[in-house]
Design an enzyme around this catalytic site. Structure first.
Site, PDB file in Angstrom:
ATOM      1  N   GLU A   1     -10.909  -7.565 -27.517  1.00 50.55           N
ATOM      2  CA  GLU A   1     -10.496  -7.290 -26.128  1.00 50.55           C
ATOM      3  C   GLU A   1     -11.680  -7.155 -25.147  1.00 50.55           C
ATOM      4  OE1 GLU A   1      -7.530  -6.839 -28.898  1.00 50.55           O
ATOM      5  OE2 GLU A   1      -9.279  -5.524 -28.813  1.00 50.55           O
TER       6      GLU A   1
ATOM      7  N   ASP B   1     -10.718 -10.604 -34.450  1.00 49.76           N
ATOM      8  CA  ASP B   1     -10.021  -9.349 -34.179  1.00 49.76           C
ATOM      9  C   ASP B   1     -10.887  -8.494 -33.253  1.00 49.76           C
ATOM     10  OD1 ASP B   1      -7.956  -7.523 -34.400  1.00 49.76           O
ATOM     11  OD2 ASP B   1      -8.701  -6.637 -36.253  1.00 49.76           O
TER      12      ASP B   1
ATOM     13  N   ASP C   1      -0.866  -4.825 -33.455  1.00 46.52           N
ATOM     14  CA  ASP C   1      -0.600  -3.753 -34.420  1.00 46.52           C
ATOM     15  C   ASP C   1       0.750  -3.098 -34.149  1.00 46.52           C
ATOM     16  OD1 ASP C   1      -3.053  -4.340 -35.464  1.00 46.52           O
ATOM     17  OD2 ASP C   1      -4.097  -2.710 -34.464  1.00 46.52           O
TER      18      ASP C   1
END
Length: 1053
Positions: free
Chosen positions: A408, A405, A486
């Site tokens: 990025e 997670d 999300d």
């Protein structure tokens, strides 16, 4: 644009392509292709080494931005055939071809660099290009009526004409249909031509890339020069394009079979005891489940590769207990490593100098969950191996899967929500060498997933890794599954998850799914149950919810929802043999697992925009994402041909309707609680839908469900056929592959007749089964009886409630439908039930979403005091008027909300007929019932207009205005927060300028009504606030602000 020149006209031969199951879509070549390197061009490794050498020659230790500047010109791109027949590489010039960086999308980067000889094949479409400063603009003009898809992980509609996105991996919590950059980057477009043929186009650059599809039948890429463009086709069908694409970027990793079961997740299950209770609940309630996920709270202070000694004291014991119930354990690992001496992960990474660096060559430190963090430089082999070894040791705790997670990479407390573009990666020469972060940002998540995958494989060569990654790049499917990030718990996001999962599949990533029920906010029983019904048919099936929301397990929403979830998941588990076979085909050939309905007939233009149904192979799933209607109440657009409705005795208004295409056979297993419960000797069912010729065929893949024995022949691939002759259907095995012996099991065959009716017969798998077809009159009776039974079952079903609030549960309900305002230039969405908030503000001509919004916060909101989020922003508003055309508005919405103390906040949003490019908002605080004892005056109030605008290019924006005193100002993100008062206030106009997009959002207002202006730069956002004076109001003296917005073009950088 058709061919006008070719550099190597003598090149001719068709490359060999892997023959798919059931036969190749292309004829095999008479001989293999001859591969030769590009003339006068060094290999990709030589170029990378040269780049590294040039970097070392500069004073900063690297090139300015890693770009080799080419001459500025325009024209048609030059091309060479590569890889296989129908695939071409385009470059602006031979110099650009030599200067292009190595490919990180290709599974074998060298395959992009090798020319093949083909027999007279030339590309049907040759793109035009233009060089402008350091930008390369590539444009494909396709035939009118072409439909455009792909572009990877994107929100919004399925057919992408009219849309523009930017490939820049972003932490996009609570994204909307207009968000232009999400968590992954796929610079890829799939074009379906008017005749049903298809063309794929890949802009092979890792850098920020604009994909502009706003012009009909036109594809435009804009990115830093130079970069090549690769085309695939046109081929006869979109499926053939995806197969060819997989030969370049690789196919999906073969998932362990258990990973196709249902996954339950939450941020977070705080203790191991809570995890055990969740697992026990699944088993006691008879709801299938194969995995439970541990979010960051299992860690000691959010330190990766650690466990909290109080809350998760013995992870091995926990995993042992879960395995005893047939449940796997998946654990999160983020890239941010706590900056802390004495923490063994930080110390070992520092000792080996493995962190991403700043320009001064010191490690970059950014804030994430643990606090100050450093970040591994996954562009380096040493860092990838270091991480893989950490993963290898971590797996020994009983880890079955790993969740990457925040990769990025996400960074807190920064405008861009990521690390600075100027950071340095000391990358391996073969992938591009030492470059700034701008070059590797979009592949950082993929490289982390690769390292995690390799570490899991090192830990146990006999088990297939399972990795889920949030960030990715085209090609990530080689290492990891993904999810759509999300999302929000509302009906819009339920509907949107279907095209989002489809787009990922059309971009080479078939293993994906959404957070079922929505991550942020609270689902209602109907929303959650309906979402489960749809997502149970997706490739990846996981429910996940945010901290602070109500529980989102299947039993959390009452008995009706629990039953719908149970039915949906039992249906999924019965279809696992079919789903697993589809993944084997995807892994071996690159065929899609989930595909749009139009794949059944690409020539049928009516199907090209269908978003409430999809295909799982020949299985058509028709769902309802509308709160007021069940799937049986909608009119579903079916492809041409035979489509037989069927079910497993589980029909329900809140579950999708299933159809099987004529000519198809799908394998079906028993209803089980977890994948490990299945046994090869269990009865196998075949569901058969005959075509108009009375024939059907299908395939079943079987192996151990894990490991790599299948690569050595340890599997059984069975082709089944059915043939109707003289009123008898004969079902037989027509062909087999693999060394596995056929299990000794019974075979149950169902022949679908239509309207849910079917006849069945039994036999032994591997032997012929003969079933006598009923007469026409008997079929008619069966159809009638089946339809009656189906309707009775739907009528008797307990429908899911859609209660706004569930007793004993906290949080804000987010499932209501926004009010939409749409005109020629603007498309707006307003949620009256929470502060009358505007949550979407899309400028249609520029395809730009200006608002950064969640349903319950941000967007456009207004307050009644100087305090942040004072009364006005959270109250329920009522709509008092719509479309007041008699007043001269093209579109209008009037709302009011009670803000207490006898005061009402009134707002009118309208678009003038005579000036449709302008969006106007009139707001006032009105004293409606102020008592006489107060003298008719209210408390002291201030009307504070608080819009939160999203920044498409956070480093290239500023606010520009001329003050009342005549001074001119440009205020950028570095200013943080700035209050403008007195003569420094803008003189009735200020604008938010995006130099990269060439756009400005102009805000005009009456300076007599505005006492202060506030600029607040946030993380990827900016607030441009208008404040009235502070004073009491009466019925005669309200506070008011009237202002308007308009989008204008400005000069680009």
């Amino acid at each position: 644009m058709h061919l006008s020149r070719i550099r190597n006209p003598e090149a001719a031969a068709m490359s060999f392509s892997t023959s798919p199951l059931g036969g190749s879509p292309k004829s095999p070549p008479p001989s293999p292709p001859v591969a030769v390197p590009f003339p006068r061009v060094p290999t990709y490794l030589q170029r990378a080494l040269e780049i590294g050498a040039r970097c070392r020659e500069t004073s900063a230790g690297m090139m300015d931005d890693g770009t080799v500047t080419a001459e500025a010109f325009a024209g048609e791109m030059v091309f060479e055939p590569i890889l296989e027949e129908g695939v071409f590489r385009f470059d602006c010039s031979e110099n650009d071809r030599g200067a292009a960086f190595p490919s990180l999308s290709f599974a074998d980067p060298q395959a992009r660099e090798i020319v093949i000889f083909v027999h007279g094949k030339v590309p049907e479409f040759v793109p035009a290009f233009e060089k402008l400063y350091d930008q390369q603009i590539v444009k494909f003009q396709l035939p009118f009526g072409t439909s455009l898809y792909g572009t990877g992980e994107v929100s919004g509609q399925l057919e992408r004409t009219g849309k523009r996105i930017f490939t820049w991996n972003s932490d996009a919590w609570g994204y909307s249909p207009g968000t232009t950059s999400l968590y992954q980057s796929h610079p890829w477009v799939l074009a379906v031509l008017p005749d049903g043929k298809a063309l794929g186009v890949l802009a092979d650059t890792t850098r920020r890339c604009e994909i502009d599809l706003r012009e009909s039948s036109t594809i435009k890429f804009v990115s830093t020069a130079p970069y090549p463009v690769i085309t695939f086709g046109p081929f006869k069908s979109p499926t053939e394009v995806l197969i060819s694409l997989s030969h370049a970027i690789g196919s999906v990793f073969m998932p362990p079979k258990w990973s196709l079961g249902y996954h339950q997740c939450r941020w977070s299950y705080e203790t191991d005891e809570r995890v055990r209770k969740i697992a026990t609940n699944f088993r006691e309630r008879g709801i299938p489940c194969d995995a439970i996920w541990m979010d960051i709270d299992y860690m000691h202070g959010f330190r990766c590769f650690t466990f909290d000694k109080e809350r998760f004291p013995d992870p091995k014991a926990l995993v042992k207990d879960l395995h005893a119930m047939g449940i796997n354990a998946i654990w999160m690992l983020d890239p941010g490593i706590k900056y802390e001496e004495g923490y063994y992960v930080y110390d070992s990474g520092s000792n080996n100098n493995l962190w991403i660096q700043k320009e001064d060559c010191k490690p970059f430190v950014g804030e994430v969950w643990p606090g100050p963090c450093v970040f591994p430089d996954f562009t380096r082999k040493e860092a990838r191996l270091w991480w893989a070894n950490l993963v290898k040791d971590f797996v020994s705790n009983g880890v079955d899967g790993i969740w990457n997670d925040m990769n990025e990479p996400a960074v807190f407390k920064t405008v861009t929500k990521t690390m600075p573009d100027s950071n340095i990666h000391n990358a391996d020469a073969e992938i591009g060498g030492r470059q700034k972060h701008t070059h590797y940002h979009n592949v950082y998540g993929m490289l982390m997933a690769r390292s995690t995958y390799e570490g899991m494989k090192m830990a146990n060569e006999k088990k297939r890794p399972f990795v889920l990654t949030r960030a990715g790049f085209i090609g990530s499917q080689r290492y990891a599954a993904t999810w759509t990030g999300d999302n929000l718990s509302n009906w819009e996001h339920l509907h949107m998850c279907i095209p989002m999962v489809l787009q990922l599949g059309l971009s080479g990533q078939p293993l994906s799914g959404p957070d079922i029920g929505g991550f942020a906010g609270n689902a209602t029983p109907r929303l959650f149950g309906r979402w489960m019904g749809v997502a149970a048919m997706f490739p990846f099936c996981r429910a996940h919810s945010e901290a602070g929301t109500i529980d989102h397990e299947p039993w959390s929403f009452g008995e009706e929802c629990e039953e719908v979830c149970r039915l949906a998941l039992l249906r999924r588990y019965r279809l696992i043999p079919h789903l697993y076979t589809l993944f084997y085909q995807a892994h071996k050939m690159g065929t899609p697992v989930l595909s749009p309905t139009f794949f059944a007939d690409p020539t049928d233009k009516k199907l090209r925009n269908v978003e409430n149904s999809f295909l799982l192979g020949p299985l058509l799933v028709c769902a309802s994402t509308m709160p007021e209607h069940g799937s049986h109440e909608l009119s579903h657009e079916l492809p041409n041909g035979t489509w037989m409705r069927f079910d497993f005795g589980d029909s329900h208004p809140d579950l999708p309707i299933l159809y099987l295409q004529g000519g198809s056979i799908i394998p079906v297993g028993p209803a089980i609680q977890h994948i490990g419960e299945a046994n090869p000797t269990n009865e196998l069912s075949l569901f058969i839908s005959l075509d108009i010729n009375g024939k059907a065929e299908g395939v079943l893949f079987e192996d151990d469900g894990d490991g790599y024995g299948y690569t050595q022949g340890a599997y059984l691939l069975t082709y089944y056929s059915a043939d109707l002759k003289f009123s008898t259907v004969t079902v037989r095995v027509s062909q087999t592959e693999g060394s596995w012996k056929r299990p000794n099991r019974s075979l149950h065959v169902f022949i679908l007749l239509g309207e849910g009716a079917m006849i069945d017969g039994q036999g032994i798998d591997g032997e012929e089964v003969h079933i006598t077809m009923p007469s026409e009159s008997e079929v008619s009776k069966l159809l009638s009886a089946s339809e009656t039974k189906y309707r009775e079952k739907l009528d008797d079903a307990k429908l899911l409630p859609d209660a706004d609030d569930l007793s004993g549960q906290k949080g804000i309900e987010l499932s209501k439908t926004p009010v939409e305002i749409k005109s020629r230039d603007w498309q707006l969405k307003v949620v009256p039930w929470i502060g009358g908030r505007m949550i979407s503000m899309i400028h249609l001509p520029s395809a730009t979403q200006w608002l950064h919004s969640r349903v319950e916060v941000d967007g456009y909101e207004e307050y009644s005091g100087v305090e942040y989020r004072s009364a006005g922003c959270s109250e329920e508003y009522k709509v008092t008027g719509r479309k007041l055309e008699q007043s001269g508005e093209e579109e209008a919405l009037s709302l009011e909300g009670d803000i207490g103390g006898g005061l009402v906040l009134e707002r009118k949003i309208f678009i003038p007929k005579d000036n449709p490019q302008v969006l106007c908002i009139d707001t006032g605080i009105i004293a409606r019932t102020v008592g006489a004892g107060s003298g008719g005056f209210s408390r002291i109030v201030c009307l504070r207009v608080h819009p939160t605008f999203t920044l498409l290019h956070p480093t290239e924006v500023f606010v520009k205005f001329k003050s009342i005193d005549g001074s001119e100002h440009e205020i950028g993100p570095e200013a943080g927060e700035k209050m403008l008062e007195g003569d420094i206030r803008p003189n009735g106009e200020w604008m938010l300028v995006d130099r990269c997009a060439g756009l400005a959002l102009v805000n005009r207002f009456d300076v007599r009504q505005v006492n202060k202006c506030l600029i607040h730069w946030g993380s990827g956002t900016v607030n441009l606030e208008l404040w009235s004076e502070e004073r009491p109001v009466s019925k005669e003296t309200p506070l008011a602000i009237r202002h308007e917005y308009e989008v204008k073009q400005v000069s680009k950088l």
